[in-house]
Design a protein around this motif. Structure first.
Motif, PDB file in Angstrom:
ATOM      1  N   THR A   5      -2.647  32.517   5.141  1.00 38.85           N
ATOM      2  CA  THR A   5      -2.127  31.322   4.319  1.00 38.85           C
ATOM      3  C   THR A   5      -0.638  31.276   5.152  1.00 38.85           C
ATOM      4  O   THR A   5      -0.163  32.051   5.580  1.00 38.85           O
ATOM      5  N   ALA A  10       1.983  29.851  -2.196  1.00 38.16           N
ATOM      6  CA  ALA A  10       0.496  29.134  -2.487  1.00 38.16           C
ATOM      7  C   ALA A  10      -0.058  30.106  -3.536  1.00 38.16           C
ATOM      8  O   ALA A  10       0.203  31.255  -3.898  1.00 38.16           O
ATOM      9  N   THR A  11      -0.929  29.336  -4.429  1.00 30.42           N
ATOM     10  CA  THR A  11      -1.734  29.683  -5.265  1.00 30.42           C
ATOM     11  C   THR A  11      -3.146  30.243  -5.134  1.00 30.42           C
ATOM     12  O   THR A  11      -3.678  29.289  -4.400  1.00 30.42           O
ATOM     13  N   GLY A  12      -3.517  31.389  -5.226  1.00 37.22           N
ATOM     14  CA  GLY A  12      -4.713  31.862  -4.673  1.00 37.22           C
ATOM     15  C   GLY A  12      -5.860  31.376  -5.871  1.00 37.22           C
ATOM     16  O   GLY A  12      -5.678  31.285  -7.044  1.00 37.22           O
ATOM     17  N   ASP A  39      -5.145  30.151  -0.754  1.00 32.57           N
ATOM     18  CA  ASP A  39      -4.403  28.941  -1.009  1.00 32.57           C
ATOM     19  C   ASP A  39      -5.625  27.942  -1.806  1.00 32.57           C
ATOM     20  O   ASP A  39      -6.495  27.451  -0.945  1.00 32.57           O
ATOM     21  N   LYS A  40      -5.658  27.808  -2.911  1.00 36.47           N
ATOM     22  CA  LYS A  40      -6.444  27.136  -3.533  1.00 36.47           C
ATOM     23  C   LYS A  40      -6.637  25.569  -3.173  1.00 36.47           C
ATOM     24  O   LYS A  40      -7.558  24.952  -3.205  1.00 36.47           O
ATOM     25  N   ASP A  41      -5.501  25.117  -2.597  1.00 36.97           N
ATOM     26  CA  ASP A  41      -5.484  23.823  -2.237  1.00 36.97           C
ATOM     27  C   ASP A  41      -5.856  23.654  -0.740  1.00 36.97           C
ATOM     28  O   ASP A  41      -5.844  22.585  -0.190  1.00 36.97           O
ATOM     29  N   ASP A  42      -6.125  24.743  -0.124  1.00 37.03           N
ATOM     30  CA  ASP A  42      -6.737  24.653   1.328  1.00 37.03           C
ATOM     31  C   ASP A  42      -7.945  25.572   1.470  1.00 37.03           C
ATOM     32  O   ASP A  42      -7.908  26.586   2.640  1.00 37.03           O
ATOM     33  N   LYS A  47      -5.073  23.503   6.801  1.00 39.77           N
ATOM     34  CA  LYS A  47      -3.734  23.654   7.063  1.00 39.77           C
ATOM     35  C   LYS A  47      -3.519  24.862   7.985  1.00 39.77           C
ATOM     36  O   LYS A  47      -2.852  24.746   9.028  1.00 39.77           O
TER      37      LYS A  47
END
Length: 116
Positions: A5, A10-12, A39-42, A47
């Motif tokens: 990441t 980042a939030t996993g 990274d819950k958003d990727d 990224k």
């Protein structure tokens, strides 16, 4: 350090599902599936690709089968086989010579336990 990441904040996200069946007093068959995203958003690694890193560093999915043998009241022998997709938990320190080109990999383990 895992090469997974880019953002330190980042939030996993992770989860698993496991099941086992004890056939008799000495043998148990088990299996589980787990997924980890640092990274819950990727989740797809966009990224990371934009930063020149492999996309499969954005996830790690594990399908495992386990065989447990209770040899006696105190001794347990266990064998596990794992089919992995992704490298989110693979440490660069432990794999300095890798080119990070493969996302699918496999490993097996065996252990013996003495409990008292």
């Amino acid at each position: 350090m895992a090469m997974s990441t880019l953002a330190s904040d980042a939030t996993g996200l992770s989860y698993y599902l496991a099941a086992s069946y004890q056939f008799n007093d000495w043998f148990t068959l088990g299996a589980y599936y787990s997924t980890y995203f640092p990274d819950k958003d990727d989740k797809d690694g966009e990224k990371l690709v934009a930063a020149g890193l492999p996309d499969h560093n954005a996830w790690e999915k594990d399908v495992a089968v386990t065989l447990r043998f209770d040899l006696s009241e105190y001794w347990v022998f266990k064998i596990e086989g794992h089919a992995m997709d992704g490298t989110a938990n693979v440490l660069t320190q432990d794999n300095p010579d890798t080119d990070w080109s493969e996302s699918d990999w496999y490993y097996g383990v065996a252990k013996i336990t003495f409990g008292f």
